[in-house]
Design an enzyme around this catalytic site. Structure first.
Site, PDB file in Angstrom:
ATOM      1  N   HIS A   1      -3.214   7.043   6.875  1.00 56.60           N
ATOM      2  CA  HIS A   1      -2.348   8.543   6.135  1.00 56.60           C
ATOM      3  C   HIS A   1      -2.781   9.661   5.567  1.00 56.60           C
ATOM      4  O   HIS A   1      -2.186  10.587   5.889  1.00 56.60           O
ATOM      5  CB  HIS A   1      -0.987   7.575   5.079  1.00 56.60           C
TER       6      HIS A   1
ATOM      7  N   HIS B   1      -4.426   0.753   7.171  1.00 53.00           N
ATOM      8  CA  HIS B   1      -3.149   1.851   7.262  1.00 53.00           C
ATOM      9  C   HIS B   1      -3.291   3.265   6.648  1.00 53.00           C
ATOM     10  O   HIS B   1      -2.454   3.657   6.871  1.00 53.00           O
ATOM     11  CB  HIS B   1      -2.351   0.390   7.145  1.00 53.00           C
ATOM     12  N   GLU B   2      -3.608   2.540   5.009  1.00 46.75           N
ATOM     13  CA  GLU B   2      -3.014   4.110   3.910  1.00 46.75           C
ATOM     14  C   GLU B   2      -4.291   5.214   3.888  1.00 46.75           C
ATOM     15  O   GLU B   2      -4.032   6.543   4.029  1.00 46.75           O
ATOM     16  CB  GLU B   2      -3.191   3.184   2.848  1.00 46.75           C
TER      17      GLU B   2
ATOM     18  N   CYS C   1       5.827   0.161   8.488  1.00 42.60           N
ATOM     19  CA  CYS C   1       5.575   1.778   6.965  1.00 42.60           C
ATOM     20  C   CYS C   1       6.311   1.206   6.203  1.00 42.60           C
ATOM     21  O   CYS C   1       7.789   1.359   6.738  1.00 42.60           O
ATOM     22  CB  CYS C   1       4.943   2.469   7.896  1.00 42.60           C
ATOM     23  N   LEU C   2       6.332   1.810   4.671  1.00 42.62           N
ATOM     24  CA  LEU C   2       7.488   2.183   4.143  1.00 42.62           C
ATOM     25  C   LEU C   2       8.311   3.798   4.104  1.00 42.62           C
ATOM     26  O   LEU C   2       9.482   3.678   3.873  1.00 42.62           O
ATOM     27  CB  LEU C   2       6.824   2.783   2.276  1.00 42.62           C
TER      28      LEU C   2
ATOM     29  N   GLY D   1       0.447  -1.617  -0.033  1.00 43.20           N
ATOM     30  CA  GLY D   1      -0.132  -0.564   0.555  1.00 43.20           C
ATOM     31  C   GLY D   1       0.836   1.250  -0.323  1.00 43.20           C
ATOM     32  O   GLY D   1       1.750   1.384   0.874  1.00 43.20           O
TER      33      GLY D   1
ATOM     34  N   GLN E   1       2.780   9.950   1.430  1.00 39.79           N
ATOM     35  CA  GLN E   1       4.055   9.540   1.265  1.00 39.79           C
ATOM     36  C   GLN E   1       4.927   9.595   0.012  1.00 39.79           C
ATOM     37  O   GLN E   1       6.211   8.831   0.197  1.00 39.79           O
ATOM     38  CB  GLN E   1       3.986   8.073   1.786  1.00 39.79           C
TER      39      GLN E   1
END
Length: 192
Positions: free
Chosen positions: A150, A146-147, A104-105, A45, A50
Site C-alpha cells: 500500500h 500486503h500493507e 483488502c478493506l 492490517g 487507506q
C-alpha cells in the site's frame, strides 16, 4: 478517531507515500486512530493511504486470526503480532513463494490468491522513534508485505492473473462507484 476507509478507485491508493519526519505529527494519536479504524473494520492490517494519508505508516494486528483457533492450529507468527511500522523499508524477502487468498478493506468482497515470499526482513521506526530491524515469516510476513505494498501504491489485485483481473473489473468498478455493502464507513473518490 475512526477514519472512513478509502475505497478502490481513489488515486491515493496508487501513489508512493512519503516518509514522516520525527516531529511531523503526533505519532501516538496516529497509531491509536489507525488501530481503532482497523479494529472497527475487522481488519488485520491498515496502511495510512487507506485512510487518505500519503505517509509511510501502517499498523498490523494479526492476533485476532488466532482467537477462534484450537491451540494446535494457532499460527505462532501471529502471537503478540500487533505493532505500528513508521517509515518501513523491506530489507530482504526470502524463502519460497506461497499462496494465500488475500482481501483488502479498500476492496471489500473481493479475494484472490496471491503468492508471496515466506520470510521478510523489515527496518522501521516505532512511535517513540526507535529504529528496529526484524525478520518475520509465515502469515506475519504476508500481512507486512500486503500493507507495505500500500505504501508503494500497489494493491493485492495487481498480483492476480490478467484473466482474473478482467473477470473482477465490474466488481472493482462498482466499488469505485460506491456500490458496495460493508459494515464500516468508506470514502469514495468523486471523479470530475
Amino acid at each position: 478517531m475512526i477514519y472512513p476507509i478509502v475505497a478502490y478507485g481513489d488515486p491515493i491508493l496508487r501513489k508512493v507515500t512519503k516518509p514522516l519526519e520525527k516531529d511531523e505529527m503526533n505519532l501516538q494519536k496516529l497509531s491509536d486512530d489507525l488501530f481503532e479504524t482497523m479494529h472497527d473494520a475487522a481488519g488485520v492490517g491498515l496502511a495510512a493511504p487507506q485512510v487518505g494519508l500519503g505517509i509511510r505508516v501502517f499498523v498490523v494486528d494479526g492476533t485476532a486470526m488466532n482467537e477462534d483457533e484450537e491451540e494446535e492450529d494457532k499460527d505462532p507468527t501471529l502471537e503478540g503480532f500487533k505493532k505500528i511500522f513508521i517509515n518501513p523499508e523491506i530489507v530482504e524477502e526470502d524463502g519460497d513463494d506461497w499462496a494465500f487468498e488475500e482481501g483488502c478493506l479498500s476492496i471489500p468482497g473481493i479475494r484472490g490468491e496471491v503468492y508471496r515470499p515466506e520470510i521478510v526482513t523489515i527496518r522501521y521506526r516505532d512511535v517513540d522513534w526507535h529504529e528496529h530491524e526484524e525478520t518475520h515469516e509465515g502469515m506475519a510476513a504476508r500481512i507486512i508485505q500486503h500493507e507495505y505494498d500500500h505504501l508503494e501504491g500497489k494493491l493485492f489485485t495487481d498480483y492476480l492473473p490478467a484473466l482474473k483481473r478482467q473477470l473482477l473489473k465490474r466488481k472493482l468498478n462498482d466499488i469505485a462507484k460506491g456500490i458496495v455493502d460493508v459494515e464500516y464507513q468508506m470514502r469514495f473518490h468523486r471523479r470530475k
